[in-house]
Design a protein around this motif. Structure first.
Motif, PDB file in Angstrom:
ATOM      1  N   MET A   1      -9.889 -11.691   5.661  1.00  0.00           N
ATOM      2  CA  MET A   1      -8.694 -10.966   5.296  1.00  0.00           C
ATOM      3  C   MET A   1      -8.104 -10.334   6.561  1.00  0.00           C
ATOM      4  O   MET A   1      -8.774  -9.614   7.276  1.00  0.00           O
ATOM      5  CB  MET A   1      -9.035  -9.863   4.290  1.00  0.00           C
ATOM      6  N   LYS A   2      -6.853 -10.628   6.818  1.00  0.00           N
ATOM      7  CA  LYS A   2      -6.162 -10.049   7.968  1.00  0.00           C
ATOM      8  C   LYS A   2      -5.580  -8.702   7.570  1.00  0.00           C
ATOM      9  O   LYS A   2      -4.873  -8.584   6.567  1.00  0.00           O
ATOM     10  CB  LYS A   2      -5.062 -10.988   8.449  1.00  0.00           C
ATOM     11  N   LEU A   3      -5.884  -7.693   8.367  1.00  0.00           N
ATOM     12  CA  LEU A   3      -5.358  -6.359   8.122  1.00  0.00           C
ATOM     13  C   LEU A   3      -4.228  -6.069   9.095  1.00  0.00           C
ATOM     14  O   LEU A   3      -4.192  -6.599  10.199  1.00  0.00           O
ATOM     15  CB  LEU A   3      -6.459  -5.310   8.290  1.00  0.00           C
ATOM     16  N   VAL A   4      -3.315  -5.224   8.658  1.00  0.00           N
ATOM     17  CA  VAL A   4      -2.204  -4.782   9.498  1.00  0.00           C
ATOM     18  C   VAL A   4      -2.398  -3.292   9.748  1.00  0.00           C
ATOM     19  O   VAL A   4      -2.679  -2.533   8.819  1.00  0.00           O
ATOM     20  CB  VAL A   4      -0.844  -5.045   8.810  1.00  0.00           C
ATOM     21  N   ILE A  39      -4.824   5.979  -2.591  1.00  0.00           N
ATOM     22  CA  ILE A  39      -4.865   5.322  -1.279  1.00  0.00           C
ATOM     23  C   ILE A  39      -5.508   3.947  -1.412  1.00  0.00           C
ATOM     24  O   ILE A  39      -4.960   2.938  -0.953  1.00  0.00           O
ATOM     25  CB  ILE A  39      -5.627   6.203  -0.263  1.00  0.00           C
ATOM     26  N   ARG A  40      -6.654   3.909  -2.060  1.00  0.00           N
ATOM     27  CA  ARG A  40      -7.362   2.627  -2.215  1.00  0.00           C
ATOM     28  C   ARG A  40      -6.583   1.652  -3.096  1.00  0.00           C
ATOM     29  O   ARG A  40      -6.541   0.451  -2.808  1.00  0.00           O
ATOM     30  CB  ARG A  40      -8.754   2.882  -2.773  1.00  0.00           C
ATOM     31  N   ASP A  41      -5.952   2.156  -4.143  1.00  0.00           N
ATOM     32  CA  ASP A  41      -5.175   1.288  -5.040  1.00  0.00           C
ATOM     33  C   ASP A  41      -3.987   0.643  -4.327  1.00  0.00           C
ATOM     34  O   ASP A  41      -3.486  -0.388  -4.768  1.00  0.00           O
ATOM     35  CB  ASP A  41      -4.665   2.072  -6.255  1.00  0.00           C
ATOM     36  N   ALA A  42      -3.527   1.250  -3.229  1.00  0.00           N
ATOM     37  CA  ALA A  42      -2.378   0.720  -2.483  1.00  0.00           C
ATOM     38  C   ALA A  42      -2.788  -0.353  -1.475  1.00  0.00           C
ATOM     39  O   ALA A  42      -1.950  -0.824  -0.721  1.00  0.00           O
ATOM     40  CB  ALA A  42      -1.664   1.857  -1.762  1.00  0.00           C
ATOM     41  N   ASP A  43      -4.054  -0.755  -1.473  1.00  0.00           N
ATOM     42  CA  ASP A  43      -4.603  -1.740  -0.537  1.00  0.00           C
ATOM     43  C   ASP A  43      -4.660  -1.195   0.889  1.00  0.00           C
ATOM     44  O   ASP A  43      -4.520  -1.929   1.853  1.00  0.00           O
ATOM     45  CB  ASP A  43      -3.842  -3.076  -0.583  1.00  0.00           C
ATOM     46  N   ILE A  44      -4.875   0.112   1.004  1.00  0.00           N
ATOM     47  CA  ILE A  44      -5.168   0.725   2.295  1.00  0.00           C
ATOM     48  C   ILE A  44      -6.671   0.615   2.471  1.00  0.00           C
ATOM     49  O   ILE A  44      -7.442   1.217   1.709  1.00  0.00           O
ATOM     50  CB  ILE A  44      -4.666   2.182   2.348  1.00  0.00           C
ATOM     51  N   GLN A  45      -7.084  -0.190   3.437  1.00  0.00           N
ATOM     52  CA  GLN A  45      -8.499  -0.498   3.627  1.00  0.00           C
ATOM     53  C   GLN A  45      -9.223   0.564   4.455  1.00  0.00           C
ATOM     54  O   GLN A  45     -10.379   0.862   4.182  1.00  0.00           O
ATOM     55  CB  GLN A  45      -8.648  -1.869   4.297  1.00  0.00           C
ATOM     56  N   THR A  46      -8.568   1.077   5.470  1.00  0.00           N
ATOM     57  CA  THR A  46      -9.127   2.183   6.258  1.00  0.00           C
ATOM     58  C   THR A  46      -8.004   3.164   6.542  1.00  0.00           C
ATOM     59  O   THR A  46      -6.845   2.778   6.677  1.00  0.00           O
ATOM     60  CB  THR A  46      -9.748   1.730   7.604  1.00  0.00           C
ATOM     61  N   ILE A  59      -4.047   6.668  11.264  1.00  0.00           N
ATOM     62  CA  ILE A  59      -4.246   5.254  11.564  1.00  0.00           C
ATOM     63  C   ILE A  59      -4.723   4.584  10.279  1.00  0.00           C
ATOM     64  O   ILE A  59      -5.766   4.949   9.733  1.00  0.00           O
ATOM     65  CB  ILE A  59      -5.269   5.069  12.694  1.00  0.00           C
ATOM     66  N   MET A  60      -3.925   3.634   9.789  1.00  0.00           N
ATOM     67  CA  MET A  60      -4.245   2.918   8.548  1.00  0.00           C
ATOM     68  C   MET A  60      -4.318   1.431   8.828  1.00  0.00           C
ATOM     69  O   MET A  60      -3.449   0.881   9.515  1.00  0.00           O
ATOM     70  CB  MET A  60      -3.149   3.105   7.486  1.00  0.00           C
ATOM     71  N   ASP A  61      -5.323   0.795   8.268  1.00  0.00           N
ATOM     72  CA  ASP A  61      -5.390  -0.660   8.256  1.00  0.00           C
ATOM     73  C   ASP A  61      -5.204  -1.074   6.806  1.00  0.00           C
ATOM     74  O   ASP A  61      -5.950  -0.627   5.921  1.00  0.00           O
ATOM     75  CB  ASP A  61      -6.723  -1.154   8.805  1.00  0.00           C
ATOM     76  N   VAL A  62      -4.187  -1.896   6.572  1.00  0.00           N
ATOM     77  CA  VAL A  62      -3.809  -2.235   5.199  1.00  0.00           C
ATOM     78  C   VAL A  62      -3.906  -3.734   4.964  1.00  0.00           C
ATOM     79  O   VAL A  62      -3.757  -4.532   5.881  1.00  0.00           O
ATOM     80  CB  VAL A  62      -2.387  -1.729   4.876  1.00  0.00           C
ATOM     81  N   GLY A  63      -4.153  -4.087   3.717  1.00  0.00           N
ATOM     82  CA  GLY A  63      -4.234  -5.489   3.332  1.00  0.00           C
ATOM     83  C   GLY A  63      -2.872  -6.062   2.978  1.00  0.00           C
ATOM     84  O   GLY A  63      -1.840  -5.372   3.021  1.00  0.00           O
ATOM     85  N   ALA A  64      -2.885  -7.308   2.581  1.00  0.00           N
ATOM     86  CA  ALA A  64      -1.655  -8.048   2.292  1.00  0.00           C
ATOM     87  C   ALA A  64      -0.876  -7.480   1.105  1.00  0.00           C
ATOM     88  O   ALA A  64       0.340  -7.663   1.014  1.00  0.00           O
ATOM     89  CB  ALA A  64      -1.989  -9.514   2.037  1.00  0.00           C
ATOM     90  N   ASP A  65      -1.551  -6.781   0.200  1.00  0.00           N
ATOM     91  CA  ASP A  65      -0.878  -6.236  -0.976  1.00  0.00           C
ATOM     92  C   ASP A  65      -0.235  -4.870  -0.731  1.00  0.00           C
ATOM     93  O   ASP A  65       0.399  -4.316  -1.628  1.00  0.00           O
ATOM     94  CB  ASP A  65      -1.858  -6.130  -2.143  1.00  0.00           C
ATOM     95  N   PHE A  66      -0.392  -4.319   0.466  1.00  0.00           N
ATOM     96  CA  PHE A  66       0.182  -3.003   0.755  1.00  0.00           C
ATOM     97  C   PHE A  66       1.697  -3.088   0.871  1.00  0.00           C
ATOM     98  O   PHE A  66       2.243  -3.955   1.542  1.00  0.00           O
ATOM     99  CB  PHE A  66      -0.384  -2.431   2.055  1.00  0.00           C
TER     100      PHE A  66
END
Length: 117
Positions: A1-4, A39-46, A59-66
């Motif tokens: 999974m690529k994070l942004v 936060i977690r429900d928004a696809d914020i991974q860190t 500093i947030m790393d988010v998934g594709a669904d964010f």
């Protein structure tokens, strides 16, 4: 999974007692469960918040669904998140460049070591 990665900035009140209370509210287990869930429900991974003096960096790393727009809408619809935001405004101060009502300001990356020759 690529994070942004998203990096944002905000200031705190220049008051050591308020800063100590703000940090206490962010200690492990202190943030309300509903806020953590949002936060977690928004696809914020860190998500980390760092501080130097009165300046905060998120500093947030988010998934594709964010989606920032979907997160903002969900936050507006959540009584628990709104209560948290009202509480946090007791400690936070907008950056000088912030628009009225704007809190966390997105930062622009200007250097990446992995892009250098």
């Amino acid at each position: 999974m690529k994070l942004v990665r998203h990096c944002l900035a905000l200031d705190l009140a220049d008051d050591p007692a308020l800063i100590a209370r703000y940090e206490a509210w962010h200690a492990p287990g202190a943030v309300p469960a509903a806020v953590i869930r949002s936060i977690r429900d928004a696809d914020i991974q860190t998500l980390e918040i760092w501080r130097v003096e009165t300046r905060l960096f998120m500093i947030m790393d988010v998934g594709a669904d964010f989606s920032p727009e979907a997160k903002a809408a969900a936050d507006m619809a959540s009584e628990d998140v709104q209560a948290w935001e009202r509480l946090m405004w007791e400690f936070q101060r907008p950056l000088p460049s912030a628009a009225p009502g704007e809190k966390w300001i997105p930062m622009r990356r200007i250097f990446a070591l992995n892009e250098q020759p």
